[in-house]
Design a protein around this motif. Structure first.
Motif, PDB file in Angstrom:
ATOM      1  N   MET A   1      71.077  47.383  49.863  1.00 50.24           N
ATOM      2  CA  MET A   1      72.194  48.250  50.262  1.00 50.24           C
ATOM      3  C   MET A   1      73.154  48.526  49.114  1.00 50.24           C
ATOM      4  O   MET A   1      73.697  49.623  48.992  1.00 50.24           O
ATOM      5  N   SER A   2      73.359  47.543  48.249  1.00 44.76           N
ATOM      6  CA  SER A   2      74.408  47.687  47.235  1.00 44.76           C
ATOM      7  C   SER A   2      74.034  48.617  46.083  1.00 44.76           C
ATOM      8  O   SER A   2      74.894  48.981  45.281  1.00 44.76           O
ATOM      9  N   ILE A   3      72.759  49.020  45.982  1.00 49.43           N
ATOM     10  CA  ILE A   3      72.385  49.954  44.904  1.00 49.43           C
ATOM     11  C   ILE A   3      72.097  51.358  45.427  1.00 49.43           C
ATOM     12  O   ILE A   3      71.654  52.224  44.664  1.00 49.43           O
ATOM     13  N   VAL A   4      72.372  51.615  46.704  1.00 44.57           N
ATOM     14  CA  VAL A   4      72.017  52.905  47.305  1.00 44.57           C
ATOM     15  C   VAL A   4      72.722  54.069  46.619  1.00 44.57           C
ATOM     16  O   VAL A   4      72.094  55.092  46.287  1.00 44.57           O
ATOM     17  N   GLU A   5      74.026  53.965  46.400  1.00 47.84           N
ATOM     18  CA  GLU A   5      74.747  55.075  45.763  1.00 47.84           C
ATOM     19  C   GLU A   5      74.219  55.337  44.348  1.00 47.84           C
ATOM     20  O   GLU A   5      74.125  56.500  43.923  1.00 47.84           O
ATOM     21  N   THR A   6      73.884  54.297  43.641  1.00 49.78           N
ATOM     22  CA  THR A   6      73.339  54.464  42.296  1.00 49.78           C
ATOM     23  C   THR A   6      72.003  55.188  42.341  1.00 49.78           C
ATOM     24  O   THR A   6      71.751  56.100  41.540  1.00 49.78           O
ATOM     25  N   LEU A   7      71.144  54.823  43.287  1.00 57.23           N
ATOM     26  CA  LEU A   7      69.857  55.500  43.433  1.00 57.23           C
ATOM     27  C   LEU A   7      70.053  56.968  43.807  1.00 57.23           C
ATOM     28  O   LEU A   7      69.325  57.842  43.321  1.00 57.23           O
ATOM     29  N   ALA A   8      71.037  57.242  44.664  1.00 53.17           N
ATOM     30  CA  ALA A   8      71.304  58.626  45.058  1.00 53.17           C
ATOM     31  C   ALA A   8      71.695  59.464  43.847  1.00 53.17           C
ATOM     32  O   ALA A   8      71.228  60.607  43.686  1.00 53.17           O
ATOM     33  N   VAL A   9      72.530  58.916  42.979  1.00 54.21           N
ATOM     34  CA  VAL A   9      72.959  59.656  41.778  1.00 54.21           C
ATOM     35  C   VAL A   9      71.784  59.847  40.820  1.00 54.21           C
ATOM     36  O   VAL A   9      71.579  60.948  40.280  1.00 54.21           O
TER      37      VAL A   9
END
Length: 282
Positions: free
Chosen positions: A37-45
């Motif tokens: 869950m904690s790397i989701v925003e990074t993967l989205a970018v």
């Protein structure tokens, strides 16, 4: 700088990745939900805006590479890959089941779109540096993106890589440290206090930044600064929450690897789908 529309699109992608990650782990009934869950925003970018990749040609030699060294966060990477069209969405339901192409830890020999097999913590750091050096020696204008866990950087191998990458001036290597403050059995500060992660990498000769790992704009802007930095590798220390964006997981003290009931999965997905509808309607 991202426009409001671009931020909206990345927030939508992050919500979709989060929903599908919860669904695939929830369908299995257990898994490494917290660190996924904690790397989701990074993967989205990365997959939504930054990386030069082609889902129709996943082994394209001039592509940008992603090494998720904290390989147990693979389910979030799988969700991003499926959403981008690397393989059918239905395949996410096979996570870690017999005959699956989606094992618990990332495996480049099994999963389309995975660039490096990882899971033995620390080793992904070395392979990412090797990929970056190899691509540079081959004359390729590509970037290698490396995702490390804050517990993982207790491994000495990470710091051997840090020394090597700085010495080789690997400015085509951009690392992220998912600073969610927890590891398998508790808070990192109680087990082996990482102290100032940014300062550590700076002392090794890296260009180091802090970023809000919950904010797609903050992550993107940090990546852009890193991409424009020449002569040294870059690291972005992400301020995140273990279990980020999944209410029942965020509220658990020990949320590294957890069991997930069907009701927990459904409630979490319903909550996120409402957020998704709200963002889409803005």
């Amino acid at each position: 700088m991202l426009s409001k529309q671009e931020i909206k699109e990345l927030e939508i992608l992050a919500l979709k990745i989060r929903i599908e990650t919860i669904r695939e782990i929830g369908t299995l009934g257990f898994g490494h939900l917290g660190g996924a869950m904690s790397i989701v925003e990074t993967l989205a970018v990365l997959y939504g805006k930054v990386m030069n990749v082609d889902p129709k040609n996943p082994r394209w030699e001039d592509r940008d590479w992603l090494v998720c060294s904290k390989g147990h966060a693979g389910p979030a990477v799988y969700a991003a890959l499926a959403i981008k069209g690397y393989f059918p969405m239905e395949e996410l339901k096979t996570l870690n089941k017999p005959g699956t192409r989606l094992p618990s830890h990332c495996d480049r020999n099994l999963t389309v779109g995975i660039d490096m097999t990882t899971g033995s913590l620390g080793q992904g750091a070395s392979t990412a540096a090797g990929i970056a050096l190899g691509n540079r020696l081959s004359g390729r204008d590509s970037k290698t993106y490396l995702i490390l866990g804050d517990g993982e950087i207790q491994e000495g191998q990470v710091w051997e890589m840090a020394s090597f990458a700085a010495h080789r001036k690997l400015d085509n290597l951009i690392a992220f440290v998912d600073n969610n403050k927890k590891q398998l059995d508790g808070y990192t500060k109680d087990i082996n206090d990482p102290r100032d992660i940014r300062a550590k990498f700076e002392s090794f000769g890296w260009y180091a930044q802090d970023a809000d790992g919950k904010c797609v704009a903050s992550i993107y802007e940090a990546i852009e600064r890193a991409r424009n930095t020449k002569g040294k590798p870059s690291v972005i220390v992400l301020d995140t929450i273990k279990g980020q964006g999944c209410s029942f997981a965020e509220n658990l003290l020990f949320n590294h690897h957890i069991e997930i009931s069907e009701s927990q999965m459904k409630e979490a997905i319903e909550e996120l789908e409402k957020k998704l509808e709200k963002v889409v309607s803005l």
